[in-house]
Enzyme design. Structure first.
Site, PDB file in Angstrom:
ATOM      1  N   GLY A  29       0.873  -1.168  -0.040  1.00  0.00           N
ATOM      2  CA  GLY A  29       0.106   0.173  -0.055  1.00  0.00           C
ATOM      3  C   GLY A  29       0.934   1.295  -0.103  1.00  0.00           C
ATOM      4  O   GLY A  29       2.219   1.226  -0.392  1.00  0.00           O
ATOM      5  N   ASN A  30       0.201   2.411   0.362  1.00  0.00           N
ATOM      6  CA  ASN A  30       0.954   3.722   0.281  1.00  0.00           C
ATOM      7  C   ASN A  30       0.262   4.457   1.344  1.00  0.00           C
ATOM      8  O   ASN A  30      -0.877   4.073   1.843  1.00  0.00           O
ATOM      9  CB  ASN A  30       0.959   4.198  -1.163  1.00  0.00           C
ATOM     10  CG  ASN A  30      -0.564   4.443  -1.537  1.00  0.00           C
ATOM     11  OD1 ASN A  30      -1.268   5.535  -1.186  1.00  0.00           O
ATOM     12  ND2 ASN A  30      -1.015   3.774  -2.500  1.00  0.00           N
ATOM     13  N   ARG A  31       0.889   5.568   1.514  1.00  0.00           N
ATOM     14  CA  ARG A  31       0.283   6.585   2.872  1.00  0.00           C
ATOM     15  C   ARG A  31      -0.556   7.695   2.446  1.00  0.00           C
ATOM     16  O   ARG A  31      -0.839   8.464   3.127  1.00  0.00           O
ATOM     17  CB  ARG A  31       1.642   7.053   3.476  1.00  0.00           C
ATOM     18  CG  ARG A  31       2.504   6.398   4.178  1.00  0.00           C
ATOM     19  CD  ARG A  31       3.591   7.076   4.724  1.00  0.00           C
ATOM     20  NE  ARG A  31       4.614   6.048   5.254  1.00  0.00           N
ATOM     21  CZ  ARG A  31       4.568   5.227   6.097  1.00  0.00           C
ATOM     22  NH1 ARG A  31       3.491   5.144   6.949  1.00  0.00           N
ATOM     23  NH2 ARG A  31       5.659   4.449   6.619  1.00  0.00           N
ATOM     24  N   SER A  32      -1.086   7.513   1.190  1.00  0.00           N
ATOM     25  CA  SER A  32      -2.051   8.414   0.663  1.00  0.00           C
ATOM     26  C   SER A  32      -3.189   8.472   1.625  1.00  0.00           C
ATOM     27  O   SER A  32      -4.007   7.361   1.841  1.00  0.00           O
ATOM     28  CB  SER A  32      -2.531   8.421  -0.616  1.00  0.00           C
ATOM     29  OG  SER A  32      -3.516   9.272  -1.200  1.00  0.00           O
ATOM     30  N   ALA A  99      -3.602   7.616  -5.134  1.00  0.00           N
ATOM     31  CA  ALA A  99      -2.372   7.097  -5.126  1.00  0.00           C
ATOM     32  C   ALA A  99      -2.594   5.494  -5.586  1.00  0.00           C
ATOM     33  O   ALA A  99      -3.053   4.882  -4.784  1.00  0.00           O
ATOM     34  CB  ALA A  99      -1.323   6.966  -4.004  1.00  0.00           C
TER      35      ALA A  99
END
Ligand code: C5P
Length: 227
Positions: A29-32, A99
């Site tokens: 995943g990502n931090r968006s 994102a």
């Protein structure tokens, strides 16, 4: 209170970040957070637009409650693409703030990957570029807006990278989030430069995400009017 200049328009906005499952409990995943997409959805709805907000793993506490906003959930990049392609033909404006993971695990196991023995070796495959696809196939007829978080480095400035990306993506507008100037994931203050598909600057502004959402909507409206 608000000018109803977007009445009768449908905006489809993606927000948050995709999660690509590895096994039932883990993901890439990502931090968006989805804050910018939510701010845009609210700005458009306040001005009279009907908004489909495609929320990718956005914290429920951040999701807006507004009669003109319909929330759709998408988890992975492939689900997000499905949603965007399904909603696009009814939209006048498509905005991709989400994102999107560039890669996903080639396979997902049904049971949790166990520790012990050898270190797992994950094979990744590339996800489709949803924005590029929406910009390339215009059968939907909507105006297409992308986002890009860029930092400068020895190889070039934020704007050099932004201009190259604006041309490569083919979107009508690319909102470049100038990360590191005042901005970043989850921060309240944001600096943006909005470029057209030729890489020319259309707007340049800094402020809170909701102020910047207003600038993005205004810039979209001007560009659609051809000014
Ligand atoms: O190439 P980059 O990820 O920086 O581009 C960001 C823009 O492209 C965002 O609008 C994002 O939503 C979109 N994107 C996409 N599909 C991908 C990767 C990015 O639509 N696979």
């Amino acid at each position: 209170l608000y000018d109803q200049d977007l009445e009768g328009e449908r905006y489809v906005i993606s927000a948050g970040g995709t999660r690509e499952p590895i096994d039932p409990v883990r993901f890439l995943g990502n931090r968006s957070t989805g804050r910018f997409g939510v701010a845009l959805a609210l700005a458009a709805a306040h001005r009279g637009a009907d908004v489909d907000l495609v929320a990718c793993n956005v914290d429920a506490a951040l999701l807006p409650h507004h009669p003109r906003i319909t929330i759709h959930a998408a988890g992975t990049a492939l689900e997000l693409r499905e949603r965007m392609l399904g909603l696009a033909p009814c939209a006048q404006v498509l905005i991709m703030t989400a994102a999107v993971a560039d890669f996903r695990p080639a396979t997902t196991t049904d049971s949790k990957v166990k520790k012990g023995g050898s270190v797992p070796d994950f094979e990744l495959v590339e996800n489709p570029d949803i924005l590029k696809g929406l910009a390339a196939d215009r059968s939907h007829g909507a105006f297409v807006v992308g986002f890009a978080a860029e930092t400068g480095d020895e190889g070039g400035s934020v704007l050099d990278y932004g201009r190259a990306k604006a041309r490569a993506k083919g979107a009508d507008l690319l909102v470049v989030n100038r990360v590191g100037e005042t901005a970043g994931f989850g921060d309240v203050d944001t600096a943006i430069t909005i470029l057209d598909s030729a890489g020319e600057t259309r707007s340049d502004a800094a402020g809170t995400k909701s102020q910047m959402a207003g600038v993005v909507i205004d810039t979209i409206s001007s560009a659609r009017k051809g000014v």
